[in-house]
Design a protein around this motif. Structure first.
Motif, PDB file in Angstrom:
ATOM      1  N   ASP A 129       0.563  -1.312   0.549  1.00  0.00           N
ATOM      2  CA  ASP A 129       0.132   0.430   0.281  1.00  0.00           C
ATOM      3  C   ASP A 129       1.046   1.425  -0.304  1.00  0.00           C
ATOM      4  O   ASP A 129       1.917   1.134   0.428  1.00  0.00           O
ATOM      5  CB  ASP A 129      -0.957  -0.176   0.857  1.00  0.00           C
ATOM      6  N   THR A 130       0.260   2.417  -0.251  1.00  0.00           N
ATOM      7  CA  THR A 130       1.251   3.782  -0.492  1.00  0.00           C
ATOM      8  C   THR A 130      -0.215   4.459   0.216  1.00  0.00           C
ATOM      9  O   THR A 130      -1.560   4.982   0.768  1.00  0.00           O
ATOM     10  CB  THR A 130       1.242   4.268  -1.432  1.00  0.00           C
ATOM     11  N   VAL A 131       0.448   5.763   0.993  1.00  0.00           N
ATOM     12  CA  VAL A 131      -0.367   7.322   1.586  1.00  0.00           C
ATOM     13  C   VAL A 131       0.241   7.882   1.086  1.00  0.00           C
ATOM     14  O   VAL A 131       1.489   7.906   1.681  1.00  0.00           O
ATOM     15  CB  VAL A 131       0.048   6.685   2.748  1.00  0.00           C
ATOM     16  N   ASP A 132      -0.161   9.270   0.958  1.00  0.00           N
ATOM     17  CA  ASP A 132       0.844  10.246   0.896  1.00  0.00           C
ATOM     18  C   ASP A 132       0.611  11.493   1.715  1.00  0.00           C
ATOM     19  O   ASP A 132      -0.391  10.825   2.760  1.00  0.00           O
ATOM     20  CB  ASP A 132      -0.202  11.308  -0.515  1.00  0.00           C
ATOM     21  N   MET A 133       1.364  11.838   2.388  1.00  0.00           N
ATOM     22  CA  MET A 133       1.539  12.816   3.147  1.00  0.00           C
ATOM     23  C   MET A 133       2.100  13.957   2.251  1.00  0.00           C
ATOM     24  O   MET A 133       2.695  14.418   2.178  1.00  0.00           O
ATOM     25  CB  MET A 133       2.320  12.187   4.272  1.00  0.00           C
ATOM     26  N   ARG A 134       1.196  15.063   3.667  1.00  0.00           N
ATOM     27  CA  ARG A 134       1.943  16.698   3.001  1.00  0.00           C
ATOM     28  C   ARG A 134       2.391  17.075   4.184  1.00  0.00           C
ATOM     29  O   ARG A 134       1.644  17.077   5.510  1.00  0.00           O
ATOM     30  CB  ARG A 134       0.949  17.865   2.889  1.00  0.00           C
ATOM     31  N   GLN A 205       6.673  20.096   1.131  1.00  0.00           N
ATOM     32  CA  GLN A 205       6.025  19.394   0.066  1.00  0.00           C
ATOM     33  C   GLN A 205       5.162  18.342   0.522  1.00  0.00           C
ATOM     34  O   GLN A 205       4.876  18.558   1.688  1.00  0.00           O
ATOM     35  CB  GLN A 205       7.908  18.419   0.717  1.00  0.00           C
ATOM     36  N   HIS A 206       5.719  17.116  -0.225  1.00  0.00           N
ATOM     37  CA  HIS A 206       4.278  16.009  -0.721  1.00  0.00           C
ATOM     38  C   HIS A 206       5.222  14.851  -0.590  1.00  0.00           C
ATOM     39  O   HIS A 206       6.359  14.634  -1.232  1.00  0.00           O
ATOM     40  CB  HIS A 206       3.396  16.243  -1.574  1.00  0.00           C
ATOM     41  N   PHE A 207       4.886  13.776   0.614  1.00  0.00           N
ATOM     42  CA  PHE A 207       5.537  12.959   0.575  1.00  0.00           C
ATOM     43  C   PHE A 207       4.657  11.367   0.547  1.00  0.00           C
ATOM     44  O   PHE A 207       3.381  11.100   0.443  1.00  0.00           O
ATOM     45  CB  PHE A 207       6.310  12.789   2.245  1.00  0.00           C
ATOM     46  N   GLU A 208       5.266  10.872  -0.609  1.00  0.00           N
ATOM     47  CA  GLU A 208       4.975   9.603  -0.297  1.00  0.00           C
ATOM     48  C   GLU A 208       4.850   8.077   0.545  1.00  0.00           C
ATOM     49  O   GLU A 208       6.240   8.163  -0.237  1.00  0.00           O
ATOM     50  CB  GLU A 208       4.970   8.448  -2.282  1.00  0.00           C
ATOM     51  N   PHE A 209       5.232   7.356   1.002  1.00  0.00           N
ATOM     52  CA  PHE A 209       4.745   6.578   1.932  1.00  0.00           C
ATOM     53  C   PHE A 209       4.298   4.669   1.348  1.00  0.00           C
ATOM     54  O   PHE A 209       3.824   4.646   1.533  1.00  0.00           O
ATOM     55  CB  PHE A 209       4.685   6.303   3.633  1.00  0.00           C
ATOM     56  N   MET A 210       5.917   4.215   1.585  1.00  0.00           N
ATOM     57  CA  MET A 210       5.363   2.835  -0.226  1.00  0.00           C
ATOM     58  C   MET A 210       5.014   1.598   1.103  1.00  0.00           C
ATOM     59  O   MET A 210       6.254   1.552   2.124  1.00  0.00           O
ATOM     60  CB  MET A 210       6.571   2.671  -0.779  1.00  0.00           C
ATOM     61  N   ILE A 216       7.670  -0.110   5.957  1.00  0.00           N
ATOM     62  CA  ILE A 216       8.153   1.397   4.793  1.00  0.00           C
ATOM     63  C   ILE A 216       9.565   1.093   4.373  1.00  0.00           C
ATOM     64  O   ILE A 216      10.063   1.332   5.394  1.00  0.00           O
ATOM     65  CB  ILE A 216       7.433   2.406   5.888  1.00  0.00           C
ATOM     66  N   THR A 217       9.070   1.062   3.371  1.00  0.00           N
ATOM     67  CA  THR A 217      10.418   1.005   2.934  1.00  0.00           C
ATOM     68  C   THR A 217      11.519   1.949   2.441  1.00  0.00           C
ATOM     69  O   THR A 217      12.430   1.780   2.185  1.00  0.00           O
ATOM     70  CB  THR A 217      11.441  -0.478   1.542  1.00  0.00           C
ATOM     71  N   LYS A 218      10.237   3.005   1.616  1.00  0.00           N
ATOM     72  CA  LYS A 218      10.678   3.896   0.827  1.00  0.00           C
ATOM     73  C   LYS A 218      10.169   4.944   1.423  1.00  0.00           C
ATOM     74  O   LYS A 218       8.082   5.267   1.387  1.00  0.00           O
ATOM     75  CB  LYS A 218      10.882   3.970  -0.649  1.00  0.00           C
ATOM     76  N   VAL A 219      10.075   6.467   1.434  1.00  0.00           N
ATOM     77  CA  VAL A 219       9.599   7.610   1.688  1.00  0.00           C
ATOM     78  C   VAL A 219      10.206   8.782  -0.327  1.00  0.00           C
ATOM     79  O   VAL A 219      11.171   8.443   0.644  1.00  0.00           O
ATOM     80  CB  VAL A 219      10.299   8.302   2.475  1.00  0.00           C
ATOM     81  N   ARG A 220       9.741   8.357  -0.280  1.00  0.00           N
ATOM     82  CA  ARG A 220       9.822   9.510  -1.595  1.00  0.00           C
ATOM     83  C   ARG A 220       8.958  11.174  -1.447  1.00  0.00           C
ATOM     84  O   ARG A 220       7.890  11.323  -1.381  1.00  0.00           O
ATOM     85  CB  ARG A 220      10.167   8.648  -2.679  1.00  0.00           C
ATOM     86  N   GLU A 221      10.190  12.573  -1.757  1.00  0.00           N
ATOM     87  CA  GLU A 221       8.759  13.630  -2.403  1.00  0.00           C
ATOM     88  C   GLU A 221       8.093  13.363  -3.264  1.00  0.00           C
ATOM     89  O   GLU A 221       8.519  13.044  -4.787  1.00  0.00           O
ATOM     90  CB  GLU A 221      10.006  14.739  -2.283  1.00  0.00           C
ATOM     91  N   LEU A 222       7.607  13.512  -3.250  1.00  0.00           N
ATOM     92  CA  LEU A 222       6.381  14.048  -4.966  1.00  0.00           C
ATOM     93  C   LEU A 222       6.468  15.348  -5.298  1.00  0.00           C
ATOM     94  O   LEU A 222       6.499  16.206  -4.672  1.00  0.00           O
ATOM     95  CB  LEU A 222       4.494  13.427  -4.404  1.00  0.00           C
ATOM     96  N   ARG A 223       6.559  15.234  -6.398  1.00  0.00           N
ATOM     97  CA  ARG A 223       6.535  16.301  -7.190  1.00  0.00           C
ATOM     98  C   ARG A 223       4.930  17.227  -7.588  1.00  0.00           C
ATOM     99  O   ARG A 223       4.837  16.102  -9.063  1.00  0.00           O
ATOM    100  CB  ARG A 223       6.894  16.634  -8.892  1.00  0.00           C
ATOM    101  N   ILE A 224       4.465  17.865  -7.615  1.00  0.00           N
ATOM    102  CA  ILE A 224       3.342  18.079  -7.703  1.00  0.00           C
ATOM    103  C   ILE A 224       3.736  19.385  -8.121  1.00  0.00           C
ATOM    104  O   ILE A 224       3.201  20.363  -8.313  1.00  0.00           O
ATOM    105  CB  ILE A 224       1.668  18.463  -5.879  1.00  0.00           C
TER     106      ILE A 224
END
Length: 226
Positions: A129-134, A205-210, A216-224
């Protein structure tokens, strides 16, 4: 308990907080400048917007004089106090809300990552699953109880001692607590008992947690797109 702790005076302190992007911003708070205007705007919107109560949460939990009307991001400052986590948190047993803040974006990610990972693990048969965080950049000023040097308030999973402290802070009407981050060694966090100490809360920023089924193996910054 509280009287034994030193105080720390913070002025225009920079801090950070991550919130789930699935929760919409509560724009009504931002649309008014004082409590009187809010009452009028709320009455008007309640006639046409059946979701207004869900959006605003339980307003009985937050006296209007505690709401910092007129600041940037007042909706972000008030949300933890009108949408209280009934399961509680480190310093709250779930009967009152707290605004938790971190000293850096990295600390905010580490703190949020731990709790989101715990949530994912409790979902049966969840393999991915993934979740987006602001991310919010928050400024506040307050004189806080400094619990950062007390080991019993920093147990990784047992919050019983910390919740007793939180109840005492609430009872004495203190602004909040400064403590050490349990998820990012050497970092600092704060828990505010009211939104009125906040002077601004601005989305950054926005981040996606995977989540891979275990962690949670990866946290990456999203480009909105702007």
């Amino acid at each position: 308990m509280v009287a034994e702790l030193p105080n720390v005076e913070l002025d225009n302190q920079s801090s950070f907080r991550l919130v789930n992007s699935k929760f919409p911003t509560i724009t009504l708070f931002d649309d008014v400048i004082d409590a009187e205007d809010f009452d009028t705007a709320y009455a008007l919107q309640a006639l046409t917007n059946p979701r207004i109560l869900n959006q605003l949460g339980d307003l009985n939990l937050l006296p209007k004089e505690e709401i910092p009307f007129g600041i940037n991001g007042v909706n972000y400052a008030t949300a933890p106090f009108t949408h209280v986590n009934k399961d509680g948190s480190r310093f709250s047993d779930g009967s009152f809300g707290m605004l938790y803040l971190a000293d850096t974006v990295e600390t905010a990610i580490a703190e949020t990552r731990y709790h989101q990972e715990k949530y994912f693990r409790n979902i049966k048969d969840l393999n991915y699953d993934t979740v987006d965080m602001r991310c919010l950049s928050v400024k506040f000023s307050a004189c806080l109880c400094d619990a950062s040097g007390v080991e019993e308030y920093h147990h990784p999973d047992d919050y019983s001692a910390a919740r007793l402290l939180g109840a005492s802070v609430m009872k004495r009407n203190y602004p909040g607590v400064q403590y050490s981050s349990v998820r990012n060694e050497g970092a600092t966090c704060w828990g505010l008992m009211s939104p009125r100490y906040v002077s601004s809360a601005v989305q950054t920023q926005h981040f996606e947690f995977m989540f891979d089924g275990e962690r949670i193996t990866k946290v990456r910054e999203l480009r909105i797109p702007s």
